[in-house]
Enzyme design. Structure first.
Site, PDB file in Angstrom:
ATOM      1  N   LYS A   1       0.812  -1.221   0.000  1.00 48.12           N
ATOM      2  CA  LYS A   1       0.000   0.000   0.000  1.00 48.12           C
ATOM      3  C   LYS A   1       0.846   1.273   0.000  1.00 48.12           C
ATOM      4  CE  LYS A   1      -0.762   0.092   5.003  1.00 48.12           C
ATOM      5  NZ  LYS A   1      -1.719   0.055   6.088  1.00 48.12           N
TER       6      LYS A   1
ATOM      7  N   HIS B   1      45.791 -10.272  12.373  1.00 46.03           N
ATOM      8  CA  HIS B   1      46.300  -9.242  13.272  1.00 46.03           C
ATOM      9  C   HIS B   1      46.733  -8.031  12.453  1.00 46.03           C
ATOM     10  CE1 HIS B   1      48.276  -7.380  16.684  1.00 46.03           C
ATOM     11  NE2 HIS B   1      49.308  -7.131  15.893  1.00 46.03           N
TER      12      HIS B   1
END
Ligand code: FAD
Ligand code: NAI
Length: 464
Positions: A37, A443
């Site tokens: 809608k 790392h």
């Protein structure tokens, strides 16, 4: 009935539940129509929820960095000013690109978009704008709307829901947020960063009450350090708006002396309710629970051929939960084994730092009488977080004391919402904390905090 009005399945609502259902069902060869809608596809999430709020969160973060953080990195930007109109326009551009993306996907998958408000007139029959459509199956994916607070009348200007709070054209002097949940803290953060004084009024004794307790306490401290004030255990009993602002009447939640609080804008964010009105559910006999949600069993309602997914049924009101349900139901209707693992649905509050959680909290494990171990690692000990200058928070992993299986994780810190995905995958595979601890992590990365928290479950974290 003509070919253009008859389908294998009609889904009502084009939010993350409905549009994802439609795509998956079409991929599996079903003839699909989706009724919406709203003028655009994407539902609450893309139009007035996840996407515009994240666009404003991101932009306001940049503003705050430019104001308060970049100089520390040796980046001087001179005087910083806010162009709110541009910020809002950018947000609208982001929304527009996303909703058009869904439109493209509908075309690509040959999904019929029926524009208008749908009503189910009988099992297998849907009416939109006076026209009847037939389908072997009907899916209700109508989502949710903001809950009203008696005595506080929303005008979307001075007293707003999240929708109005995403559209403000001026930074309020004082923003009072009613409800210290997801919306209150995300949108409260946006407007605080842009210069508003922000007060959160929460009925219960803590912010985001469903959060793991220790994580919630840290979150409250961080929010308060950032300048968001909270009034806990407090209820709002009324609001009066005039040209000078809004005057709120507050009372202790347990009752007691009333006080007043003046605001320029009030955001009502006390939760959302299922959208079931006007759908013809009572007439067709679809059963609702005590909170107005459609009752389902594996997405099936009590009426044959009518199904429901997303915010309109039970469970967390989250876009990714709705999407998973959309995929699972499409697969079920196509004869496959659709499945959602409700134990592994992450929840993320996109403040900075972000807060992310998955699985059970310590409080839930205690209540269930499960013996568990805790591994915790603070971002202050993570090299990448230090390089970024973002060291608030921690990763906490909860593992079964006997089997070591990961039962939950709670992260507060930089990019917590991204970090939690690693734990989601681990939990989906039934991993132990040892499995995470033995996995090589790059790392220097924030993810190393996840590995370290897993190591900490057995007391062998390396960097603390
Ligand atoms: P919705 O997205 O609500 O879509 C339902 C659609 O159905 C709507 O477009 C509606 O117009 C349509 N509809 C209703 N009735 C009818 C009818 N009768 N006929 C035709 N169409 C109809 N979740 C997250 O996971 N992450 C976030 O960061 C996040 N941020 C949010 C921020 C805000 C401000 C808000 C309000 C919500 C946020 N959410 C977030 C929640 C998320 O938006 C919802 O969980 C999600 O949109 C639910 O999807 P859904 O498909 O069930 O319903
Ligand atoms: P919420 O349920 O997250 O928080 C509502 C808060 O309001 C709760 O803390 C509750 O205790 C409090 N409250 C209830 N009644 C009150 C009252 N009368 N006075 C004061 N406080 C009251 O709901 P919110 O923030 O409205 O968001 C709705 C839903 O939308 C969320 O639950 C979430 O599912 C979804 N959402 C998700 C986001 C994300 O995933 N990042 C962001 C925004 C919304």
């Amino acid at each position: 009935m003509s070919d253009a009005t008859s389908f294998d399945v009609i889904v009502i609502g084009a939010g993350p539940g409905g549009y994802v259902f439609a795509i998956r069902a079409a991929q599996l060869g079903l003839k699909v129509a989706c009724v919406e809608k709203r003028a655009t596809l994407g539902g609450t999430c893309l139009n007035v929820g996840c996407i515009p709020s994240k666009a404003l969160l991101h932009s306001s973060e940049h503003f705050e960095e430019a104001l308060h953080k970049l100089a520390d990195h040796g980046v001087n930007v001179g005087s910083v000013s806010l162009d709110l109109a541009r910020m809002q326009a950018r947000k609208d551009e982001v929304v527009s690109a996303n909703v058009k993306g869904v439109e493209f996907l509908f075309k690509k998958n040959k999904i019929t978009w029926i524009k208008g408000e749908a009503r189910i007139t009988a099992p297998g029959a849907v009416e939109v704008a006076g026209k009847s459509y037939a389908a072997k199956q009907i899916v209700i994916a109508t989502g949710s709307s903001s809950i009203d607070l008696p005595g506080v009348t929303v005008d979307e200007k001075q007293i707003v829901t999240s929708t109005g709070a995403l559209e403000l054209d001026k930074v309020p002097g004082h923003l009072v947020v009613i409800g210290g949940g997801y919306i209150g803290l995300e949108l409260g953060s946006v407007w605080r960063r842009l210069g508003a004084e922000v007060t959160v009024v929460e009925f219960l004794d803590r912010l985001v009450p469903t959060m793991d307790g220790e994580t919630g306490k840290m979150f409250e401290r961080v929010m308060s350090k950032q300048g968001i004030k909270s009034k806990l255990k407090t209820k709002v009993t009324g609001a009066k708006a005039d040209e000078t602002g809004v005057t709120l009447t507050l009372e202790p939640a347990a009752g007691g002396e009333a006080e007043t609080l003046k605001a320029d804008v009030v955001l009502v964010a006390i939760g959302r309710r299922a959208n079931t009105e006007g759908l013809g559910l009572a007439e067709v006999g679809v059963a609702l629970d005590e909170r107005g949600r459609v009752i389902t069993d594996h997405f099936a309602t009590n009426i044959d051929g009518i199904w429901a997914i997303g915010d309109v049924i039970t469970g967390p009101m989250l876009a990714h939960k709705a999407e998973e349900e959309g995929v699972a139901l499409a697969e079920l209707l196509a004869g496959q084994a659709g499945h959602v693992n409700y134990g592994v649905i992450p929840g993320v509050v996109y403040t900075w730092p972000e807060v992310a959680s998955i699985g059970e909290t310590e409080e839930q494990l205690k209540a269930r009488g499960v013996a568990y171990k805790v591994g915790k690692f603070p971002f202050t000990a993570n090299a990448r977080a230090r390089a970024m200058g973002d060291t608030d928070g921690f990763v906490k992993i909860l593992a079964d004391a006997t089997t070591d299986r990961v039962l939950g994780a709670h992260i507060i810190g930089p990019d917590a919402g991204t970090l939690i995905a690693e734990i989601a995958i681990a939990m989906e595979f039934g991993a132990s904390s040892e499995d995470i601890a033995r996995t090589c992590h790059a790392h220097p990365s924030l993810n190393e905090s996840v590995k370290e928290a897993a190591l900490a479950v057995e007391g062998r974290a390396l960097h603390i």
